[in-house]
Design a protein around this motif. Structure first.
Motif, PDB file in Angstrom:
ATOM      1  N   VAL A   8       0.957  -1.199   0.019  1.00  0.00           N
ATOM      2  CA  VAL A   8       0.128   0.106  -0.125  1.00  0.00           C
ATOM      3  C   VAL A   8       0.838   1.229  -0.066  1.00  0.00           C
ATOM      4  N   ASN A   9       2.223   1.113   0.076  1.00  0.00           N
ATOM      5  CA  ASN A   9       3.066   2.341   0.158  1.00  0.00           C
ATOM      6  C   ASN A   9       2.547   3.411   1.082  1.00  0.00           C
ATOM      7  N   SER A  10       2.525   3.033   2.242  1.00  0.00           N
ATOM      8  CA  SER A  10       1.960   3.920   3.457  1.00  0.00           C
ATOM      9  C   SER A  10       0.528   3.721   3.819  1.00  0.00           C
ATOM     10  N   ILE A  11       0.383   2.771   4.810  1.00  0.00           N
ATOM     11  CA  ILE A  11      -1.156   2.884   5.287  1.00  0.00           C
ATOM     12  C   ILE A  11      -2.063   4.026   5.527  1.00  0.00           C
ATOM     13  N   ARG A  12      -1.366   4.833   6.121  1.00  0.00           N
ATOM     14  CA  ARG A  12      -2.055   5.930   6.398  1.00  0.00           C
ATOM     15  C   ARG A  12      -2.387   6.917   5.073  1.00  0.00           C
ATOM     16  N   THR A  13      -1.407   7.013   4.388  1.00  0.00           N
ATOM     17  CA  THR A  13      -1.779   7.738   2.944  1.00  0.00           C
ATOM     18  C   THR A  13      -2.939   7.139   2.253  1.00  0.00           C
ATOM     19  N   ARG A  14      -2.918   5.652   2.322  1.00  0.00           N
ATOM     20  CA  ARG A  14      -4.026   4.870   1.556  1.00  0.00           C
ATOM     21  C   ARG A  14      -5.127   4.439   2.287  1.00  0.00           C
ATOM     22  N   LEU A  15      -5.263   5.064   3.566  1.00  0.00           N
ATOM     23  CA  LEU A  15      -6.192   4.386   4.419  1.00  0.00           C
ATOM     24  C   LEU A  15      -7.401   4.309   3.729  1.00  0.00           C
ATOM     25  N   VAL A  16      -8.128   5.627   3.369  1.00  0.00           N
ATOM     26  CA  VAL A  16      -9.645   5.449   2.896  1.00  0.00           C
ATOM     27  C   VAL A  16      -9.592   4.547   1.662  1.00  0.00           C
ATOM     28  N   GLN A  17      -8.592   4.475   0.604  1.00  0.00           N
ATOM     29  CA  GLN A  17      -8.614   3.447  -0.469  1.00  0.00           C
ATOM     30  C   GLN A  17      -8.567   2.011   0.058  1.00  0.00           C
ATOM     31  N   VAL A  18      -7.710   1.531   1.229  1.00  0.00           N
ATOM     32  CA  VAL A  18      -7.880   0.253   1.716  1.00  0.00           C
ATOM     33  C   VAL A  18      -9.306  -0.120   2.246  1.00  0.00           C
ATOM     34  N   VAL A  19      -9.733   0.855   3.048  1.00  0.00           N
ATOM     35  CA  VAL A  19     -10.926   0.488   3.789  1.00  0.00           C
ATOM     36  C   VAL A  19     -12.210   0.116   2.911  1.00  0.00           C
ATOM     37  N   ASN A  20     -12.139   1.098   1.629  1.00  0.00           N
ATOM     38  CA  ASN A  20     -13.139   1.392   0.744  1.00  0.00           C
ATOM     39  C   ASN A  20     -13.027   0.008  -0.043  1.00  0.00           C
ATOM     40  N   TRP A  21     -11.667  -0.502  -0.191  1.00  0.00           N
ATOM     41  CA  TRP A  21     -11.555  -1.672  -1.032  1.00  0.00           C
ATOM     42  C   TRP A  21     -12.127  -3.057  -0.284  1.00  0.00           C
ATOM     43  N   LEU A  22     -11.860  -2.930   1.048  1.00  0.00           N
ATOM     44  CA  LEU A  22     -12.082  -4.148   1.716  1.00  0.00           C
ATOM     45  C   LEU A  22     -13.802  -4.157   2.283  1.00  0.00           C
ATOM     46  N   GLN A  23     -14.328  -3.024   2.020  1.00  0.00           N
ATOM     47  CA  GLN A  23     -15.831  -3.097   1.983  1.00  0.00           C
ATOM     48  C   GLN A  23     -16.413  -3.581   0.584  1.00  0.00           C
ATOM     49  N   GLU A  24     -15.725  -3.330  -0.313  1.00  0.00           N
ATOM     50  CA  GLU A  24     -16.185  -3.991  -1.562  1.00  0.00           C
ATOM     51  C   GLU A  24     -15.835  -5.355  -1.869  1.00  0.00           C
ATOM     52  N   ASN A  25     -14.761  -5.621  -1.167  1.00  0.00           N
ATOM     53  CA  ASN A  25     -13.935  -7.072  -1.355  1.00  0.00           C
ATOM     54  C   ASN A  25     -13.630  -7.536   0.045  1.00  0.00           C
ATOM     55  N   PRO A  26     -14.660  -8.099   0.687  1.00  0.00           N
ATOM     56  CA  PRO A  26     -14.568  -8.489   2.099  1.00  0.00           C
ATOM     57  C   PRO A  26     -13.475  -9.771   2.038  1.00  0.00           C
ATOM     58  N   VAL A  27     -12.036  -9.856   1.708  1.00  0.00           N
ATOM     59  CA  VAL A  27     -11.484 -10.976   1.678  1.00  0.00           C
ATOM     60  C   VAL A  27     -11.362 -11.571   3.156  1.00  0.00           C
ATOM     61  N   ASP A  28     -11.077 -12.934   3.137  1.00  0.00           N
ATOM     62  CA  ASP A  28     -10.765 -13.387   4.429  1.00  0.00           C
ATOM     63  C   ASP A  28      -9.339 -12.907   5.175  1.00  0.00           C
ATOM     64  N   ALA A  29      -8.571 -12.837   4.484  1.00  0.00           N
ATOM     65  CA  ALA A  29      -7.127 -11.988   4.885  1.00  0.00           C
ATOM     66  C   ALA A  29      -6.689 -11.150   3.967  1.00  0.00           C
TER      67      ALA A  29
END
Length: 259
Positions: A8-29
């Motif tokens: 993610v090249n910085s979780i704080r910078t990409r936080l919203v993108q990762v959260v949104n992606w998980l909401q759309e792609n609820p992977v197990d891990a």
């Protein structure tokens, strides 16, 4: 079950993108690399609110790995030291592993190597040798289901590079790096993506410069490597390029394997 890997090249910078992606792609891990944050400052709440358990190993500004899982992980260890008794390589936070539903997930951020012949390049080759010993020890504990994933910073084949001309002199594609990774795979690991997709033109990383993504001038360096039984169970492995299209994205994009 779905397991994803994403630098993610910085979780704080990409936080919203990762959260949104998980909401759309609820992977197990979800295995993250280059979180670039100390553990105490990792943004836990947004992921815990989604129901994920967090296992993190970070440092300030550089490196950092994490596993987010819907179920609690078992037998979690960080770094090489707990398995090999070697602490020399653990100052850089690059390794974390745990077990979910009898599948051992190993999340790696392999050193980049900087330039061929540099100290960082030599470090990368030595790190890969230690990785082989580490995975060999883990396989003795968990011989069947293991998914070794992450940013490997190595394009194993020429078709994993948009233009392989002169690749012998390019870090991430030299013969020594490929040989070192191949020696790791000889433990009995196979590339999940290549089970389903044999052609070239599929990449997981694009340089920010020179419109690399827009011109699809990429490299496939983010991988899922599976033990034989798990490889047979794999139903799909895909690269999701959608996050790379966003404003201020990571230069990598998620790769998802499904069993």
């Amino acid at each position: 079950m779905k397991i994803a890997t994403w630098n993610v090249n910085s979780i704080r910078t990409r936080l919203v993108q990762v959260v949104n992606w998980l909401q759309e792609n609820p992977v197990d891990a979800l295995c993250l690399q280059e979180t670039k944050v100390q553990d105490a400052e990792f943004p836990r709440s947004p992921f815990e609110d989604l129901g994920y358990h967090l296992y993190i190993s970070g440092q300030k500004s550089y490196n950092g790995v994490a596993i987010l899982s819907q179920k609690p992980l078992e037998d979690v260890t960080i770094g090489f030291d707990p398995i090999l008794g070697i602490s020399d390589f653990d100052e850089q936070k690059r390794v974390i592993t745990g077990v979910i539903d009898d599948i051992r997930v190993v999340n790696l951020y392999v050193p980049n190597g900087s330039e061929v012949g540099s100290e960082k390049y030599d470090y990368k080759l030595r790190w890969l040798k230690v990785l082989r010993d580490y995975l060999h020890a883990l396989l003795e504990k968990q011989p069947s289901g293991m998914c070794v994933c992450g940013d490997f910073n190595i394009a194993l084949e020429d078709k994993d590079i948009h233009n392989p001309k002169g690749r012998e002199k390019l870090v991430m594609a030299t013969d020594l790096e490929r040989q070192a990774l191949q020696q790791v795979l000889e433990l009995g690991l196979s590339d999940a993506f290549r089970k389903f997709t044999s052609e070239d033109g599929h990449f997981s990383w694009w340089d920010y410069r020179a419109a690399g993504f827009e011109r699809n001038r990429g490299w496939r360096i983010d991988h899922h490597y599976l033990t034989p039984i798990l490889y047979e169970r794999a139903l799909a492995c895909a690269i999701d390029i959608a996050p790379r299209k966003l404003t201020q994205p990571s230069d990598h994009t998620p790769v998802i394997v499904e069993f």
